[in-house]
Design a protein around this motif. Structure first.
Motif, short mmCIF file in Angstrom:
data_model
loop_
_atom_site.label_atom_id
_atom_site.label_comp_id
_atom_site.label_asym_id
_atom_site.label_seq_id
_atom_site.Cartn_x
_atom_site.Cartn_y
_atom_site.Cartn_z
N ASP A 43 0.71 -0.99 0.02
CA ASP A 43 0.10 -0.04 -0.03
C ASP A 43 0.79 1.36 0.01
OD1 ASP A 43 -1.87 2.25 0.47
OD2 ASP A 43 -2.86 1.15 2.26
N THR A 44 1.42 1.86 -1.24
CA THR A 44 2.33 2.73 -1.43
C THR A 44 1.69 4.15 -0.62
OG1 THR A 44 1.27 3.40 -3.51
CG2 THR A 44 3.00 1.68 -3.46
N THR A 45 0.59 4.57 -0.65
CA THR A 45 0.06 5.78 -0.15
C THR A 45 0.06 5.65 1.69
OG1 THR A 45 -2.25 4.99 0.03
CG2 THR A 45 -1.58 6.02 -2.04
N ARG A 46 -0.06 4.58 2.32
CA ARG A 46 -0.01 4.41 3.56
C ARG A 46 1.37 4.81 4.26
NH1 ARG A 46 -1.40 -1.41 5.71
NH2 ARG A 46 -3.37 -0.68 4.81
N ASN A 47 2.46 4.61 3.62
CA ASN A 47 3.67 5.12 4.17
C ASN A 47 4.13 6.40 3.51
OD1 ASN A 47 3.90 2.64 5.49
ND2 ASN A 47 4.56 1.78 3.70
N TYR A 48 3.50 7.32 2.83
CA TYR A 48 3.67 8.36 2.22
C TYR A 48 3.80 9.47 3.35
CZ TYR A 48 3.20 12.84 0.25
OH TYR A 48 3.49 14.40 -0.07
N GLU A 49 4.75 10.40 3.40
CA GLU A 49 4.92 11.13 4.47
C GLU A 49 4.57 12.42 3.88
OE1 GLU A 49 8.92 11.09 5.73
OE2 GLU A 49 8.68 9.23 6.89
N ILE A 50 3.56 13.28 4.60
CA ILE A 50 3.05 14.60 4.29
C ILE A 50 4.25 15.70 4.28
CG2 ILE A 50 1.74 16.48 4.78
CD1 ILE A 50 0.01 14.10 6.21
N GLY A 51 4.35 16.42 3.16
CA GLY A 51 5.31 17.50 3.16
C GLY A 51 4.37 18.85 3.03
N PRO A 52 5.07 19.88 3.04
CA PRO A 52 4.83 21.35 2.84
C PRO A 52 4.16 21.63 1.74
CG PRO A 52 7.03 21.39 3.66
CD PRO A 52 6.89 20.11 3.28
N LEU A 53 2.81 22.08 1.97
CA LEU A 53 1.70 22.54 0.81
C LEU A 53 1.05 21.38 0.20
CD1 LEU A 53 4.01 24.99 -1.34
CD2 LEU A 53 2.61 25.87 0.86
N ASP A 54 1.09 20.33 0.81
CA ASP A 54 0.14 19.29 0.64
C ASP A 54 -1.34 19.69 0.89
OD1 ASP A 54 2.38 17.70 -0.47
OD2 ASP A 54 2.33 16.14 1.05
N VAL A 55 -2.17 19.11 0.06
CA VAL A 55 -3.61 19.39 0.21
C VAL A 55 -4.14 18.26 0.69
CG1 VAL A 55 -5.73 20.14 -0.88
CG2 VAL A 55 -3.85 21.12 -1.39
N LEU A 56 -4.76 18.14 2.12
CA LEU A 56 -5.58 16.87 2.67
C LEU A 56 -7.04 17.12 2.89
CD1 LEU A 56 -2.98 16.97 5.67
CD2 LEU A 56 -2.50 16.01 3.30
N GLN A 57 -7.44 16.02 2.92
CA GLN A 57 -8.99 15.83 3.14
C GLN A 57 -9.12 15.34 4.52
OE1 GLN A 57 -11.70 13.86 0.33
NE2 GLN A 57 -12.63 12.88 2.07
N VAL A 58 -9.68 15.85 5.43
CA VAL A 58 -9.65 15.55 6.93
C VAL A 58 -11.12 15.39 7.20
CG1 VAL A 58 -9.35 16.19 9.20
CG2 VAL A 58 -7.64 16.71 7.40
#
Length: 229
Positions: A43-58
């Protein structure tokens, strides 16, 4: 000038050059995937580390006032969230961030909050594609990508690209490392498609046989080449 002899010399030189690898000291085959792991079975997205200016859905379940389709991480790597203020986002996975938001909301405001964080877009992560591709450049990726996806973004390798000499470079624990992949085998399903991360560099090798022969035919008088063999 004897164009026939020149053609023969160029083709021999090209053939000799093709026998040597452009990346002789880098791992390839099964060993390459120990440096740049494959996408299959992970699951490649599970280990992705968030970076500056990323857009998230919370999403906070059953709390529409605390749920947002788009929240952007600021340039300093923080996420401003209602009630709890700044939350450090950079370097955390989506799961890590959701747990932290849930913990801080549960400390004072909600009972057992359930929080989900998804990566909507990744502005901060880029992959560089160089060498024999149609459009070399720096490309944004959404969280993670694969080698074939990155090559597609660069409009695919050129017709003289050396498909079994595609190198991926990555900085791992401060050390620049690389691995060689066979794109032809990946396309045909004979090898796995490695996962790329932000900061990776892809270099597509050059087939010296095809390149030298093509360049020769472009610059030499066509009739002279074949009339003097």
């Amino acid at each position: 000038m004897n164009w026939g002899r020149l053609a023969t010399s160029l083709m021999l030189a090209a053939t000799v050059g093709a026998c040597s690898s452009v990346a002789p000291n880098l791992p390839r085959g099964a060993s390459a995937y120990s440096v740049i792991p494959a996408a299959s079975g992970t699951d490649t997205t599970r280990n992705y580390e968030i970076g500056p200016l990323d857009v998230l859905q919370v999403t906070v379940f059953q709390e529409p006032d605390l749920s947002f389709d788009e929240l952007q991480v600021d340039a300093a790597g923080n996420l401003l969230f209602p009630l709890i203020g700044d939350v450090r986002a950079t370097g955390k996975t989506a799961r890590d961030l959701s747990l932290e938001i849930a913990q801080r909301l549960g400390e004072r405001y909600l009972v057992n909050p359930q929080v989900s964080v998804l990566i909507r877009s990744s502005v901060s992560q880029r992959v560089t594609v160089e060498g024999n591709v149609t459009e070399p450049g720096v490309y944004d990726i959404r969280g993670t990508s694969t080698l074939l996806e990155a090559l597609a973004r660069a409009k695919s390798p050129t017709r003289v690209a050396k498909l079994d000499e595609v190198v991926v470079f990555r900085v791992i624990d401060g050390t620049r490392m690389g691995a060689v992949f066979d794109v032809k085998a990946i396309r045909e399903g004979e090898a796995d498609d490695p996962v790329l991360l932000g900061g990776d560099t892809v270099v597509v090798g050059f087939d010296s046989v095809k390149g030298a022969f093509r360049d020769f035919l472009t610059t030499a008088p066509f009739f002279a080449v074949f009339s003097r063999f």
